[in-house]
Design a protein around this motif. Sequence first.
Motif, mmCIF file in Angstrom:
data_model
loop_
_atom_site.group_PDB
_atom_site.id
_atom_site.type_symbol
_atom_site.label_atom_id
_atom_site.label_comp_id
_atom_site.label_asym_id
_atom_site.label_seq_id
_atom_site.Cartn_x
_atom_site.Cartn_y
_atom_site.Cartn_z
ATOM 1 N N VAL A 222 0.848 -1.193 0.000
ATOM 2 C CA VAL A 222 0.000 0.000 0.000
ATOM 3 C C VAL A 222 0.883 1.243 0.000
ATOM 4 O O VAL A 222 1.918 1.276 0.673
ATOM 5 N N ASN A 223 0.461 2.267 -0.758
ATOM 6 C CA ASN A 223 1.126 3.564 -0.723
ATOM 7 C C ASN A 223 0.165 4.592 -0.141
ATOM 8 O O ASN A 223 -1.017 4.602 -0.493
ATOM 9 N N ALA A 224 0.664 5.416 0.755
ATOM 10 C CA ALA A 224 -0.167 6.440 1.379
ATOM 11 C C ALA A 224 0.638 7.709 1.565
ATOM 12 O O ALA A 224 1.870 7.675 1.702
ATOM 13 N N GLN A 225 -0.061 8.830 1.571
ATOM 14 C CA GLN A 225 0.606 10.124 1.724
ATOM 15 C C GLN A 225 1.316 10.226 3.066
ATOM 16 O O GLN A 225 2.422 10.745 3.160
ATOM 17 N N LYS A 226 0.665 9.711 4.115
ATOM 18 C CA LYS A 226 1.259 9.726 5.446
ATOM 19 C C LYS A 226 1.558 8.286 5.835
ATOM 20 O O LYS A 226 0.648 7.475 5.984
ATOM 21 N N ALA A 227 2.844 7.958 5.967
ATOM 22 C CA ALA A 227 3.235 6.582 6.274
ATOM 23 C C ALA A 227 4.305 6.590 7.359
ATOM 24 O O ALA A 227 5.138 7.492 7.419
ATOM 25 N N PHE A 228 4.266 5.565 8.200
ATOM 26 C CA PHE A 228 5.220 5.429 9.297
ATOM 27 C C PHE A 228 5.908 4.077 9.173
ATOM 28 O O PHE A 228 5.248 3.040 9.156
ATOM 29 N N CYS A 229 7.233 4.116 9.091
ATOM 30 C CA CYS A 229 7.985 2.873 8.890
ATOM 31 C C CYS A 229 7.950 1.973 10.118
ATOM 32 O O CYS A 229 7.928 0.747 9.990
ATOM 33 N N THR A 230 7.944 2.584 11.299
ATOM 34 C CA THR A 230 7.933 1.817 12.548
ATOM 35 C C THR A 230 6.991 2.474 13.548
ATOM 36 O O THR A 230 6.675 3.670 13.415
ATOM 37 N N PRO A 231 6.547 1.743 14.569
ATOM 38 C CA PRO A 231 5.747 2.364 15.633
ATOM 39 C C PRO A 231 6.493 3.516 16.318
ATOM 40 O O PRO A 231 5.869 4.478 16.774
ATOM 41 N N PHE A 232 7.825 3.438 16.374
ATOM 42 C CA PHE A 232 8.607 4.506 16.994
ATOM 43 C C PHE A 232 8.494 5.802 16.188
ATOM 44 O O PHE A 232 8.466 6.898 16.757
ATOM 45 N N ASP A 233 8.412 5.682 14.859
ATOM 46 C CA ASP A 233 8.240 6.870 14.009
ATOM 47 C C ASP A 233 6.902 7.543 14.289
ATOM 48 O O ASP A 233 6.816 8.774 14.338
ATOM 49 N N LEU A 234 5.868 6.753 14.464
ATOM 50 C CA LEU A 234 4.553 7.298 14.779
ATOM 51 C C LEU A 234 4.562 7.974 16.147
ATOM 52 O O LEU A 234 4.023 9.071 16.321
ATOM 53 N N ALA A 235 5.172 7.327 17.129
ATOM 54 C CA ALA A 235 5.258 7.910 18.480
ATOM 55 C C ALA A 235 5.973 9.252 18.447
ATOM 56 O O ALA A 235 5.531 10.223 19.073
ATOM 57 N N LYS A 236 7.064 9.331 17.695
ATOM 58 C CA LYS A 236 7.832 10.576 17.588
ATOM 59 C C LYS A 236 6.994 11.668 16.936
ATOM 60 O O LYS A 236 6.987 12.827 17.386
ATOM 61 N N SER A 237 6.284 11.325 15.869
ATOM 62 C CA SER A 237 5.441 12.283 15.173
ATOM 63 C C SER A 237 4.345 12.830 16.077
ATOM 64 O O SER A 237 4.090 14.048 16.103
ATOM 65 N N LEU A 238 3.695 11.966 16.825
ATOM 66 C CA LEU A 238 2.622 12.393 17.731
ATOM 67 C C LEU A 238 3.172 13.285 18.843
ATOM 68 O O LEU A 238 2.540 14.286 19.211
#
Length: 209
Positions: free
Chosen positions: A188-204
Amino acid sequence: MGYKQIVFDVDGTLIDTEYAVIHSLQDTIRAINGKIISDKELTFALGITGENALRRLGVSDIASALSMWDKNMEKYRDTITVFHGIKELLETISELKLGIGIVTSKTHEEFRSDFQKFDISSYFETVVCADDTLQHKPEPDPLLKYMEWTKCQANELLYIGDSIYDMQCAKHANVNFGLAKWGAGNRVNAQKAFCTPFDLAKSLALTKS
């Protein structure tokens, strides 16, 4: 970006069930009609209800096949794990005082059987399962139900999922979507993507600061 709720899909997002789902479905179809279907041909089943997956495979007795599929899943339980970094991600979201929820294509029975045994289930305050709505992903109904229950607006939610059905559900509900690339891989390709859960945590954490 004033998110109040971070909402997760389950399979392929919080827990790695791909091997178990596909191989138990292969076993089920082989038992029903003798057909041997490749892993690649069954990836469409990741992210939609079991009923819809079986219907697309031309199965007539859905109830019996679902029961057989669930029993076949038992053979692969040991292959199901929580993705690395998920617990730390949930702890970060909790520390940020954001609501944490689930919108899944699993039924409540499947959710209890497949997910609640893991030690992360206590983080989730609101859970919408397949039997809570008449229409399912990719339709918007599951996220609309979540908003109804939490009294949140669409722009206050971020939905994290790994499948095209998750992304379409979010789009149809006007909810922001983040791709769990750790589960989606290159499917899947998406405009907003996070390679790892840590990337999402950092972004939030950055958006909250």
